[in-house]
Design an enzyme around this catalytic site. Structure first.
Site, short mmCIF file in Angstrom:
data_model
loop_
_atom_site.label_atom_id
_atom_site.label_comp_id
_atom_site.label_asym_id
_atom_site.label_seq_id
_atom_site.Cartn_x
_atom_site.Cartn_y
_atom_site.Cartn_z
N GLY A 28 -28.19 15.19 -46.33
CA GLY A 28 -27.24 15.90 -45.48
C GLY A 28 -27.87 17.00 -44.64
O GLY A 28 -27.17 17.88 -44.16
N SER B 138 -31.63 3.13 -55.89
CA SER B 138 -32.21 4.29 -55.23
C SER B 138 -32.56 5.35 -56.27
O SER B 138 -31.71 5.73 -57.09
CB SER B 138 -31.22 4.89 -54.23
OG SER B 138 -31.68 6.17 -53.84
N GLU C 136 -30.16 17.67 -26.88
CA GLU C 136 -29.23 17.41 -28.00
C GLU C 136 -27.88 16.96 -27.47
O GLU C 136 -27.36 17.54 -26.51
CB GLU C 136 -29.09 18.71 -28.80
CG GLU C 136 -28.80 18.52 -30.26
CD GLU C 136 -30.01 17.93 -31.00
OE1 GLU C 136 -30.03 16.71 -31.20
OE2 GLU C 136 -30.91 18.71 -31.36
N TYR D 192 -18.13 14.54 -34.24
CA TYR D 192 -19.16 13.87 -33.44
C TYR D 192 -18.51 12.82 -32.53
O TYR D 192 -18.72 12.78 -31.32
CB TYR D 192 -20.19 13.21 -34.36
CG TYR D 192 -21.34 12.56 -33.62
CD1 TYR D 192 -22.49 13.28 -33.34
CD2 TYR D 192 -21.25 11.25 -33.17
CE1 TYR D 192 -23.54 12.70 -32.64
CE2 TYR D 192 -22.29 10.66 -32.48
CZ TYR D 192 -23.44 11.39 -32.22
OH TYR D 192 -24.47 10.80 -31.52
N LEU E 230 -31.69 15.57 -40.79
CA LEU E 230 -33.03 15.14 -40.38
C LEU E 230 -33.12 13.60 -40.42
O LEU E 230 -34.19 13.03 -40.56
CB LEU E 230 -34.10 15.78 -41.27
CG LEU E 230 -34.13 17.32 -41.25
CD1 LEU E 230 -35.17 17.87 -42.23
CD2 LEU E 230 -34.43 17.86 -39.84
N SER E 231 -31.98 12.97 -40.33
CA SER E 231 -31.88 11.51 -40.16
C SER E 231 -32.28 10.69 -41.36
O SER E 231 -33.01 9.70 -41.24
CB SER E 231 -32.71 11.06 -38.95
OG SER E 231 -32.16 11.55 -37.78
N SER E 232 -31.76 11.06 -42.52
CA SER E 232 -32.05 10.20 -43.67
C SER E 232 -31.39 8.83 -43.50
O SER E 232 -31.98 7.81 -43.85
CB SER E 232 -31.61 10.87 -44.97
OG SER E 232 -30.26 11.23 -44.90
N ASP F 139 -32.10 8.86 -33.14
CA ASP F 139 -32.65 8.98 -34.49
C ASP F 139 -33.41 7.72 -34.90
O ASP F 139 -34.53 7.79 -35.43
CB ASP F 139 -31.53 9.24 -35.51
CG ASP F 139 -30.70 10.46 -35.14
OD1 ASP F 139 -31.13 11.22 -34.26
OD2 ASP F 139 -29.63 10.64 -35.74
C1 GLA Z 1 -27.00 12.70 -34.34
C2 GLA Z 1 -26.93 11.31 -33.72
C3 GLA Z 1 -27.89 11.17 -32.55
C4 GLA Z 1 -27.70 12.32 -31.55
C5 GLA Z 1 -27.69 13.67 -32.27
C6 GLA Z 1 -27.33 14.80 -31.33
O1 GLA Z 1 -28.24 12.92 -34.93
O2 GLA Z 1 -27.26 10.33 -34.69
O3 GLA Z 1 -27.72 9.92 -31.93
O4 GLA Z 1 -26.55 12.12 -30.78
O5 GLA Z 1 -26.76 13.67 -33.34
O6 GLA Z 1 -28.31 14.97 -30.38
#
Ligand code: GLA
Length: 389
Positions: A124, A67, A33, A224, A127-129, A174
């Site tokens: 939110g 959407s 991570e 971030y 999980l990468s929406s 992601d």
């Molecule tokens: C988010 C970012 C990823 C990665 C993670 C942390 O999901 O989109 O690229 O850096 O945080 O591992």
């Protein structure tokens, strides 16, 4: 479900033309991570939940988006001549960013599009929406315009658009997981070279369980980007004393030998996490290949401690979930997953303990935090694709 989305598409935009159906999954990261922008390794897998898209080319240059998740916003209209980020564009800044990035790469969009979206990744949740929406857009453009672009390129274009159109300086993990996922496998990806390997996730008598804390703290994007800057500065400081390209080039011993070159305690902690977490990811995948799930779990726990104490991307609610998980017999490992400051944890739980895990943590979390958590027993799915074939 796809049928009802096609029906909705026809109601919204009319029946005519070549209407096609697509899907791009969300992801959960098992370990590695905040290593993907530090030249390290990650180990994510694609989920079976994600974002669906129904799309058709138009005769003119208009872009129309709708959407199901934001139905109150109605149809959001734009134009190929207007591929610039704006507040009014709202969620459509993601697909528009991908269109912009395709055009920057020389892939000319010869006509506009009608697109209908529906996502079943909780908003939110970390999980990468958004990555799944980017990759979905890439797959739509590749298929409808016949662009000669690989799935890895689609991931890179998605990341580029998020960095340069949407302002989050994310790494590649992601989008890569969403584009390249494979059923029942996690992807061991070297983010420095983009070399990757599929590793079957065979847990015999255990399952992967995600818990959504249902909190998202406001600092997600800015903190971030701060972490990323801190790591970049630490790398520059280390490069004065050791010949490396990324933090991922260092072993733990090398880091310890050279860490004094980093002139702030905070940056030392950030760099330490990046180096140790990369090594943990490498060790964890080796352990999994040996069917040593216990070692994998211990490395997950160490990953959480490092993300909590050194990288400082956890939060109270997430720590509560992880602490509760660690107390339960039959939990092999548990950690925060994704960018942090809320979102989800991921745990490996023995089959016999799953019900107890969900019940006990569900109750105690509600007691301590005041709202309910959500639990998903994970199925690992395939990457983004056209669903018509
Ligand atoms: C988010 C970012 C990823 C990665 C993670 C942390 O999901 O989109 O690229 O850096 O945080 O591992």
């Amino acid at each position: 479900m796809v049928e009802s989305l096609i029906k909705k598409f026809k109601e919204t935009y009319g029946e005519s033309g070549d209407i096609r159906t697509y899907f791009a999954p969300g992801r959960v990261n098992l370990i590695g991570e905040h290593t993907d922008y530090n030249g390290g390794h990650v180990f994510p897998c694609a989920l079976t939940i994600g974002t669906y898209g129904i799309a058709r080319k138009r005769e003119d240059g208009k872009l129309r988006f709708y959407s199901e998740n934001f139905s109150e916003l109605g149809i959001i209209e734009s134009d190929l001549e207007d591929l610039v980020p704006s507040k009014e564009a709202d969620w459509t800044n993601y697909p528009k960013g991908v269109m912009w990035a395709f055009e920057k790469r020389g892939f000319k969009l010869s006509s506009g599009l009608d697109i209908l979206i529906y996502g079943n990744i909780p908003n939110g949740s970390g999980l990468s929406s958004s990555a799944s929406l980017e990759v979905l857009t890439g797959v739509i453009l590749k298929d409808l315009f016949g662009f000669d672009v690989s799935m890895v390129d689609i991931a890179l274009i998605g990341q580029y658009s998020e960095n340069n159109f949407n302002g989050c300086n994310c790494g590649i993990m992601d989008q890569f997981a969403s584009a390249m996922g494979k059923k029942d496998n996690a992807i061991f990806l070297d983010t420095n070279t983009l070399e990757y390997e599929y590793a079957p996730v065979v847990l015999k008598d255990a399952k992967i369980v995600i818990i959504n804390s249902k909190v998202k703290h406001s600092l997600v994007d800015s903190a971030y980007n701060d972490r990323r800057n801190e790591c970049e500065t630490a790398l520059l400081e280390l490069q004065k004393v050791v010949d490396i390209q990324t933090l991922g080039d260092l072993t733990e011993e090398e880091y310890e030998a050279h860490k004094d070159a980093i002139k702030s305690e905070i940056r030392q902690k950030r760099a330490k996490h990046a180096v140790y977490e990369n090594q943990r990811a490498i060790k964890a995948v080796a352990a999994l290949k040996e069917n040593d799930v216990e070692t994998f779990g211990k490395l997950m726990n160490a990953s959480h401690i490092s993300l909590r104490d050194d990288y400082e991307v956890s939060c109270e609610e997430i720590d509560i979930l992880v602490d509760l998980a660690w107390e339960i017999e039959g939990v092999v490992g548990s950690r925060i997953t994704g960018g942090g400051f809320g979102g989800c944890t991921v745990s490996i739980v023995k089959n016999g303990a799953v019900d107890y895990f969900i019940e006990t943590i569900g109750e105690k979390y509600k007691e301590k935090v005041g709202h309910e958590a959500e639990f998903y027993v994970v199925d690992i799915g395939d990457g983004a694709r056209n669903l018509d074939v």
